[in-house]
Structure formats: C-alpha cells, structure tokens
Design a protein around this motif. Structure first.
Motif, short mmCIF file in Angstrom:
data_model
loop_
_atom_site.label_atom_id
_atom_site.label_comp_id
_atom_site.label_asym_id
_atom_site.label_seq_id
_atom_site.Cartn_x
_atom_site.Cartn_y
_atom_site.Cartn_z
N ARG A 152 -4.43 5.17 7.98
CA ARG A 152 -4.99 5.43 6.64
C ARG A 152 -5.08 4.12 5.85
O ARG A 152 -6.07 3.84 5.18
N PHE A 153 -4.04 3.30 5.95
CA PHE A 153 -4.05 1.97 5.32
C PHE A 153 -5.21 1.14 5.87
O PHE A 153 -5.98 0.55 5.10
N LEU B 83 -6.39 -1.78 -4.31
CA LEU B 83 -7.41 -1.87 -3.27
C LEU B 83 -8.70 -2.50 -3.76
O LEU B 83 -9.32 -3.26 -3.02
N ASN C 7 -9.62 -5.67 -1.61
CA ASN C 7 -10.79 -5.66 -0.74
C ASN C 7 -11.86 -6.65 -1.17
O ASN C 7 -12.80 -6.87 -0.43
N TYR D 169 -7.94 2.19 7.18
CA TYR D 169 -9.18 2.78 6.67
C TYR D 169 -9.43 2.33 5.22
O TYR D 169 -10.55 1.97 4.85
N ASP D 170 -8.37 2.33 4.41
CA ASP D 170 -8.52 1.97 3.00
C ASP D 170 -8.87 0.51 2.78
O ASP D 170 -9.52 0.18 1.78
N TRP E 219 0.84 -1.20 0.00
CA TRP E 219 0.00 0.00 0.00
C TRP E 219 0.88 1.25 0.00
O TRP E 219 0.62 2.19 -0.75
#
Length: 144
Positions: A56-57, A17, A21, A59-60, A10
């Motif tokens: 942030r990672f 992503l 995901n 969250y992503d 990332w």
C-alpha cells in the motif's frame, strides 16, 4: 524494506504524500534524467491481494515515480497463476544485462547478482513482456 524511514513515516501518518511525491528523491531524480534522454523505464509489480501495508505504501508513493517518467503497472497474483515467472525480483537493462535482487523471508534486501547469460536474460524478458501485457497501468489499478 520495512525499516525504510519513509515507510515508517508513512505508517505513522507523518509522511506528506503530496510533498513527498513531488520532491527530488534520488530515485525520481535518476528516473527524470534517464527518461528525459528517451530511455523507457517500465516496472511491473505482481502483488498479493489484499495488499500488505508495505505494498500500500509503494502504491501511495508510485505517483512520484510516474511523474518522473517511469511506467508502472500492477498485476494481482491471482492473474499470474498460468505464467512461468523468474524466482527473483529483477531489472533487465538490455538484451543481456540482468540484475537480480535477493531478499530474505521478511522482504529485506540481502544482495544482488549481475547476470549476463543471454538465455537467462531472454527468459526474464519474455516473462516480463507477458506480465506487462496482462498488468494494469498504475492510473487504473485499484488495490483490493
């Protein structure tokens, strides 16, 4: 942990992503299996803002957790000042089974500890419910 290969990908911009995901990662496979059985899995993250690269990672990649059935909420640390919170990250499995996670100063996992003392579990459960009621669902949270 900051040495996680997925986090490093990332950071370097090589993690796709949308593919990541949607794939069956071990955690999301487990969450899909347990939530399909009707188990409710809730995760609350208390975060300092502005958020770090690692948060942030997290969250992503959280949409993958949510798609697997996990409910995820975020609470900015500034909104937790008046809360009595446990000193460790934890997973509460039922009224008496609590798994504490211990990390070092750099955020690396050190070990875990299984607690079955109902008083400790009740304290953590009450704290979690307070955080959960105050926190923002992932779909609505916009990190600073």
């Amino acid at each position: 942990m900051r040495d996680d290969p997925t986090f490093l990908a990332w950071c370097s911009g090589t993690l796709n992503l949308s593919t990541h995901n949607k794939t069956e990662r071990p955690w999301t496979a487990l969450m899909t299996a347990v939530t399909n059985r009707g188990v409710v899995v809730r995760r609350a993250r208390i975060v300092s803002e502005p958020i770090s690269d690692y948060v942030r990672f997290e969250y992503d990649v959280t949409p993958g957790n949510v798609a697997a059935g996990e409910q995820v909420r975020w609470l900015p640390r500034r909104q937790a000042t008046d809360l009595a919170l446990p000193g460790n990250d934890f997973w509460l499995f039922d009224e008496t089974t609590l798994l504490l996670n211990h990390f070092d100063g750099d955020g690396n996992f050190v070990d875990h500890e299984l607690i079955t003392d109902p008083r400790v579990s009740e304290h953590c459960a009450a704290a979690f419910e307070t955080v959960w009621g105050r926190s923002i669902p992932h779909e609505e949270y916009r990190p600073a």
